[in-house]
Enzyme design. Sequence first.
Site, PDB file in Angstrom:
ATOM      1  N   TRP A   1      14.258 -33.430  45.965  1.00  0.00           N
ATOM      2  CA  TRP A   1      14.220 -34.138  47.015  1.00  0.00           C
ATOM      3  C   TRP A   1      14.281 -35.044  47.580  1.00  0.00           C
ATOM      4  O   TRP A   1      13.908 -35.885  47.309  1.00  0.00           O
ATOM      5  CB  TRP A   1      12.950 -32.944  47.218  1.00  0.00           C
ATOM      6  CG  TRP A   1      12.690 -32.779  49.003  1.00  0.00           C
ATOM      7  CD1 TRP A   1      12.031 -31.724  50.288  1.00  0.00           C
ATOM      8  CD2 TRP A   1      12.134 -33.855  49.819  1.00  0.00           C
ATOM      9  NE1 TRP A   1      11.818 -31.926  51.157  1.00  0.00           N
ATOM     10  CE2 TRP A   1      11.828 -33.406  51.081  1.00  0.00           C
ATOM     11  CE3 TRP A   1      11.216 -35.520  49.974  1.00  0.00           C
ATOM     12  CZ2 TRP A   1      10.851 -33.909  52.608  1.00  0.00           C
ATOM     13  CZ3 TRP A   1      11.182 -35.915  51.065  1.00  0.00           C
ATOM     14  CH2 TRP A   1      10.745 -35.336  51.908  1.00  0.00           C
TER      15      TRP A   1
ATOM     16  N   ASN B   1       9.906 -38.726  40.444  1.00  0.00           N
ATOM     17  CA  ASN B   1       8.977 -38.044  41.266  1.00  0.00           C
ATOM     18  C   ASN B   1       8.226 -38.778  41.810  1.00  0.00           C
ATOM     19  O   ASN B   1       7.999 -39.710  41.024  1.00  0.00           O
ATOM     20  CB  ASN B   1       8.782 -36.381  40.741  1.00  0.00           C
ATOM     21  CG  ASN B   1       7.782 -36.131  42.133  1.00  0.00           C
ATOM     22  OD1 ASN B   1       8.404 -35.897  43.227  1.00  0.00           O
ATOM     23  ND2 ASN B   1       6.748 -34.904  41.533  1.00  0.00           N
TER      24      ASN B   1
END
Length: 605
Positions: free
Chosen positions: A74, A100
Site C-alpha cells: 500500500w 511495513n
Amino acid sequence: MCGIIGYIGNDNALDKILYGLKRLEYRGYDSAGISIIDDKKLIRYRSRGRIEDLIEKIKDKKINGTLGIGHTRWATHGKPTDENAHPHIDCSGKISIVHNGIIENYFELKEKLKKKHKFSSETDTEVFAHLIEDFIKEGLENAVKKSILKIKGMYALVIISSDEPDKIVAARQGSPLVIGIGESEVFVSSDIPSFLKYTKKAIFLEDGDIAIIKKDKIRIFNNNKEVKRQIRNIKWTEKQAQKGGFPHFMLKEIMEEPQAFEDTLMGKFDERYGNIKFENIDIMKLKSIENIRIIACGTSYHAAYVAKYLFEKWTGINTQIEIGSEIRYANPVLGEKTLIIIISQSGETIDTIEAFKNIKNNAYYSIAIVNVVGSTLSRMLHGVIYTHAGPEIGVAATKTFISQLAVLYLLALCIAKLKNKINIKDIKNSLRILRKIPSLIKQILSNRRQIEKIAEKYYNHKDFLYYGRNINYPIALEGALKLKEISYIHAEGYPAGEMKHGPIALVDEKVPNVFIAPQNSLYEKVINNIEEIKARNGIIIALTNRSNNEMEKKANDIIYIPDIEEDFYPLLAIIPLQLLAYYIGVKKGIDVDKPRNLAKSVTVE
Ligand code: G6P
C-alpha cells in the site's frame, strides 16, 4: 498497511509465500513481490498491481528454495511501480528486505548512503537494505541490530541474505509482526490468516523486538537482551478465512453476522439471573467509574458513537467519544475516575494506539475492545474484551461492527447494573432482546434480494444522503461510510434534524435520501423530515418497522426491519445499509473486497 510474510522450512517457500500473500492482500494491493533464496542465490520478482499479476509474471519460472519473503504493498513513498515494489535489495543483490511502516528519517539517511550505494527506487524502505550492507561483514543478525539503531519511525521489517540461508531476521517497532510456528517450519507475517492453514501456534512480537528465526529455533532480543514471548494458540479456523462459496468476503461476512453476534456474547451473560461477566476485567473498578472516554477510528468510531447514547442513557455516566487521529494531538482533560475504552477491529490502528499512549497515564481504568487476539491494543490496556467475529478479510468492516456493538451493549448493561441504574427485571429483558438479535438479523438477511433490487434502481446516482435521529444517527454515518468505501459514491450521514441546516440544499430529484425511520418516540419528527424532502421532489428510501403501514405513501422504497425495542434498533438497521452498499458496489463492477486506496489495517499516520 502492507502485508509482509517470510517463510523458512523444508517446503517450497514460493508456494507458501504466495498463499500467505493472498491472505494478506486486504492490507494493501497496489504491487507485490517475492525474494527466494534458491541454491544460495537470491531471486527476486516484483510486479505492480495485484498478487495475481505477480503470479502471472512468474508462472513459467522454476523457483525452488525453502527460504523467502514476500510483500503486498500500500504505497506511501513512491508510486505503485515495479521499481518501488518490495522486496528491496542492497547493491550486492544478496540482502533482501520487506517493510511495513514508514522510515521517517529516510531522506537524510539516503543522502548519506547515496555516496556509496546505488538506489533504484523512491521508497523509504530501500535505505534499510543499504544500511545493512554497510554492516554485513559482522553477520546478518548484527548488521540488522546496528542498522535498526539508525532508523526512526514505525516498522515491521523482515530480512534475508543469500550468504546466510539458514535464517530470517525480523524487527518490529509500531507495525504488527506475528511468528507462526509449525513443524520444522516458521512463518513471520503481518497477520495470522497468512499461515493459519499450516499452524495455529503464534508469537506476537512486541515493540523493539528483533527475532532471529531458524526453522527449528526462534530467539528474540529486545534492548540487546534475549527475551521470552508467550506462544499463543489461535482459535480461528482456516475455513473462516476463505470465501466458502460466496462471491465476495464482504457478503460472506455480512451473512456471518448472526453467528458473529452470538459468538461475541457467548458465555458472557445468563438472562435467567441477569448476570453479566467479562473475563480480564476488574468489575470493582467499573463500579466506581465516573466518566467514560471512548477512542476509535473509522467504523469502530461509529460503534463508539452508538455506545455514547447507550452509556449516557443507561448508566447516567458522562461519555465522550474521540477520533484517534484528533485526540492524539490534543491535551484532553479527563474527568474524575475516567474509564477509557478503545475500540479497534485490528488492534493495530496507529492513530488509535498513539491516542491511547497520549492519555493512558491519566486513565483510572482502561478496556480494549478488539477482534485480533494478541494484537498491539489487546496487550496495552488494563483489560481486554475480545469480539469473537472471526477473521474479517473484506476491507470494509461489517461483522466486526456488529460484534463491537454486542460488547458495548453488554458493557453498558453491566455498568448500569453495577451503578444500580437499572432494575433486575429490565436487565433480564434487555439480555433476552440481545439473545434474539441473531434470529432477527437472519430475517433481514433472508430478504436481501429486495435490497439488491433497490441497489439496481439507484446504483447510478452520484450522491446519497443518510439520516437518523438519536441512537440511529451513528448508523446513518456508518451506512454512508460503507457506501463511500465500496461504491465510490459520495455519501454523507446527518442527524435528521440537521437536514434543514444545510443538506436540504442538495435535495433534488436525483439524490436518494436514506432515512432510518423506526416507529419510536421520534418517529413523527423523522416523518416531518421525510415530508420536507418529498416536497422538494427528493427520493426517499426508508428503513422502518415491519408493522408500519403508512410509510408506503411516503417513501419511494422501503426496507422493513423486524419490530424491536427503540434502543436496540441500530443492531438491526445497519444490516440492510451494509447490504445496500455491497450490492451497489457490485453493480458498479467494483472489487468490493479491495476498494481502491483503502486498507484494512491502517498502520500509518
Ligand atoms: C480502516 C478500515 C476500516 C476501519 C478503520 C479502523 O480505515 O478500512 O474498516 O474501521 O481502519 O480500524 P480498526 O482496526 O482500528 O477498527
